[in-house]
Design an enzyme around this catalytic site. Sequence first.
Site, PDB file in Angstrom:
ATOM      1  N   ASN A   1     -44.620 -53.845  40.921  1.00  0.00           N
ATOM      2  CA  ASN A   1     -44.490 -53.299  39.571  1.00  0.00           C
ATOM      3  C   ASN A   1     -43.634 -54.155  38.651  1.00  0.00           C
ATOM      4  OD1 ASN A   1     -44.663 -50.947  41.661  1.00  0.00           O
ATOM      5  ND2 ASN A   1     -45.475 -50.098  39.771  1.00  0.00           N
TER       6      ASN A   1
ATOM      7  N   VAL B   1     -42.838 -54.542  33.253  1.00  0.00           N
ATOM      8  CA  VAL B   1     -42.611 -53.444  34.187  1.00  0.00           C
ATOM      9  C   VAL B   1     -43.846 -52.551  34.157  1.00  0.00           C
ATOM     10  CG1 VAL B   1     -41.163 -51.474  34.794  1.00  0.00           C
ATOM     11  CG2 VAL B   1     -40.127 -53.518  33.795  1.00  0.00           C
ATOM     12  N   CYS B   2     -44.554 -52.477  35.275  1.00  0.00           N
ATOM     13  CA  CYS B   2     -45.807 -51.720  35.356  1.00  0.00           C
ATOM     14  C   CYS B   2     -45.484 -50.318  35.867  1.00  0.00           C
ATOM     15  CB  CYS B   2     -46.784 -52.429  36.285  1.00  0.00           C
ATOM     16  SG  CYS B   2     -48.425 -51.693  36.304  1.00  0.00           S
ATOM     17  N   LEU B   3     -45.555 -49.335  34.969  1.00  0.00           N
ATOM     18  CA  LEU B   3     -45.186 -47.967  35.313  1.00  0.00           C
ATOM     19  C   LEU B   3     -45.942 -47.024  34.380  1.00  0.00           C
ATOM     20  CD1 LEU B   3     -43.169 -46.394  37.205  1.00  0.00           C
ATOM     21  CD2 LEU B   3     -41.612 -46.350  35.262  1.00  0.00           C
TER      22      LEU B   3
ATOM     23  N   THR C   1     -47.885 -48.551  30.850  1.00  0.00           N
ATOM     24  CA  THR C   1     -48.359 -49.854  31.313  1.00  0.00           C
ATOM     25  C   THR C   1     -49.201 -49.708  32.569  1.00  0.00           C
ATOM     26  OG1 THR C   1     -46.233 -50.148  32.451  1.00  0.00           O
ATOM     27  CG2 THR C   1     -46.494 -51.194  30.293  1.00  0.00           C
TER      28      THR C   1
END
Length: 882
Positions: free
Chosen positions: A717, A724-726, A731
């Site tokens: 992530n 920031v992949c969340l 995202t």
Amino acid sequence: MDAEVVRCNLYQLDLVQFNTKRGMIDRGLVISYAPEDDTCRLFRLDGTMVTKKADEIPVLERSSIHVGQFVVSATDAGGQIGVVTGVATDLHVAQIDDRGKVGKQILGVSTAGVRRVRELSLGDYVLSGPWLGRVVEVSVDVDVLFDDGAVCRVADAGPKVLKSASNKKVYHFPQTNVPFYPGGRVTSDSFEGSRWLNGHWKLDHKIGTVVNVEMAGVSVYWIASAQRGTKQQLVQESAPPTHQHPSSLTYFCSASDCLWALGDRCFLNDDVQQQHASSLQAHTAPLPTMTVANHNTTVDVLWQDGTRQYGARSTYLDPYGYPYELMMEHDFFPGQHVVDNAPSDAVDDAAGDDANGSARRVGVVRSVDHKDHMVHLSWFKAASTRPGNEASSLEVECDDTVSAYDLVRDPDHYVVYGDVVVRLSTVTVTGSTPAAQQPQATSTPADVPWVGRVVDLLDGHVQVKWSDDSTSMVLPHEISVANKESYMQLRHEMADWVEEDDVGAPQELDAANTVNDPHDPADATNVKGGDGSVNEVDGLAETRQNAEVPMHAPTGSNEGPDVGSAATEADLVDLVTRGDVSDDDSEDDSANDVVFKATDATGDGGPFKFPNFDVVKSPPDHHYLDTADQGISSGNGSVHVKKVQKEWKILHDSLPGTIYVRAFEDRMDLVRVAMVGASGTPYQDGLFFFDMQMPQSYPAVPPEVYYHSFGFRLNPNLYTDGTVCLSLLNTFSGEGNEVWVPGTSSLLQVVVSIQALVLNSQPFYNEAGYERLIDRPEGHRHELPYNENALLLTLRTMIHLLRRPPQGFEGVVRDHFRRRGRYVLETCEAYLQGCVDAGHGSMELPCSAGFRTALANVMPKLTTAFAQIGAQGCDHCAATNH
């Protein structure tokens, strides 16, 4: 040549036998799987679809195996990985009429002995003079013969224009096939307006027989040229027109996913047709159309340990990680070029160069021990690996065995079996540093073949079979890999150039009687794994499970609550709801009474006296410092100030003890966050920094978040570019409380979610879809090495932080590692010794030899860094490591 029936895992495009009594007609290709009732949808030989129970379907062949594919043994999915180096397929073809009746059959026809009804398939590589392209669209003209002898030509005959006259609903694979073939019966509402080659239209011309299918036009995405290499910007500047007449193109090779499979219509080549003329029924026109009824595929494989396997049955292998790309950054193969990425004595620079600018060592892999994560390789002499040098061979300096964690793939020299490559006959160097150097192509002599395909990797060289069928060895910097995207990705990029129609439609079933494109890697979906876990073609079931932690910290503990992998976003709701942000600012003015005094950003105030929340002056190194016009600020009015102060109050009152937040009086739209990695995770005792900005539309939209990565990818992530992949940040996809909810979500929820859900105990399963691999061999194979690598990168991040702490957190960094450095080093020593005192005697601490080797490389630098700040209890560690 009936294939052997094997009981094994099912994958998309597997050839199966679902009724042994009826023989050939009841074979099918697996298209999709319905988990609710354990059934498979199968594409039958006659073009129809049928649904069958999946648990008792035996597999005849794997239709998706291709050169360059990564595989594992079907009996050892968690074992070493192999790469397919060769595929041999013999076809069983038959004459099958529109009613599904099987006529004459021919066994053992090689793929070279047949040709498709449509000469070019979507994704094929084609040449036009000095240009290389990929086919993204093909239009065909179809000649239809009627019972009275009249013939009309249906131009650009898509499946909406011309339809099968069969009473059965018939499907086809759009990448390799068209639904029309000589001998097939068709109907259309467009016959009247078509061009009549013989006779004229009559009212009773409703159904006819196809006598000829001819390509009328081709759309090509140009990907390389002999003069401009593979750089897309240069290629597109002078590329030929997208639309081409088929006569102007020369077929070079098929895409790796353009495979022969059940139901494919084809013609026998002249020599094969003459050989079997006596067994075929007499035809004058049209030419007999055959159908692939079965195939026998054998595979050559190069395994990680350097051994080669020849002629393996396709059913003895499973596609590796299918449908996901499970190749980890530390999975290597013999013949690959790698770069030394061990921490340097000067600066632990993730970019790959030492502080003095000298390039890292380059080598070639000889073999890999996949269990211990150790790599046997040969290092090259530095001069022979520099781009642009004129050496005709690579000079080996020495052989070595190193940790896989101390290596990375050489990005400039990464090729795989089956890759289409372009010769860079004259190589020049651009850029002022080794990291910036890139080969550029200049003109290739007309008599020298410039396009080829990789057939082997030997001693650091690449063996290429060229377009003129010659074979030669080249150095990696003398070639460039051509575009490897699927044809649908390329076609999407050409959306403004190519007229949209039904050819290659991605839907599984549509009105045009096509199935989703199962030959396309973008659509290839795992149907059933070793443990029976499943998913449908159209998507994945997003179910997250918690698994046993493979790595744990043997000593010490963090202050504050344990926020390891057991937490979910739903579990966090109760924690953060007490600090909900309301959009209604008229009812509650209490935030106006909250006052936070700005303090000195250095925080040097004694032994760890840092509050979890404070308001300071903004630091000059904040990622969003130059975006003042894009965020909330005090100049936007009291409403925005109140919103920000509410967030400040929530953070002040509710932050866990292991998260530190600094807000800024002069930039109210910005915050900086430091969080401690939780106990029981590979991130334990690490410090992780995030810069955040509340945009002007906040809290209607989530904050912008940037991660200080130092160039390390230590979590799926958290990207090296700071992304920031969340789902909470929009995202990544999510639903309910997983996504940002205006009026409910808050900065507190963001920071707690990152610590609990991202920096968890099993980060490997954070990758989208990988939760399906929990408790499966593929998951077990990766969860431990992913954690080992994450721990190593966490240690290297510590070194970076001690050398270059984010401004305003210098004291936090120093004091944290003064107190926790001892436990960090004790944890490392326990791993090096392979055991830990669990209170009742020693307990084995599982880790690989490669991990211990890499850990031994980083320990001296970490110990020195801790000693320089006076970390408590590190004296004996420093003595041990020096």
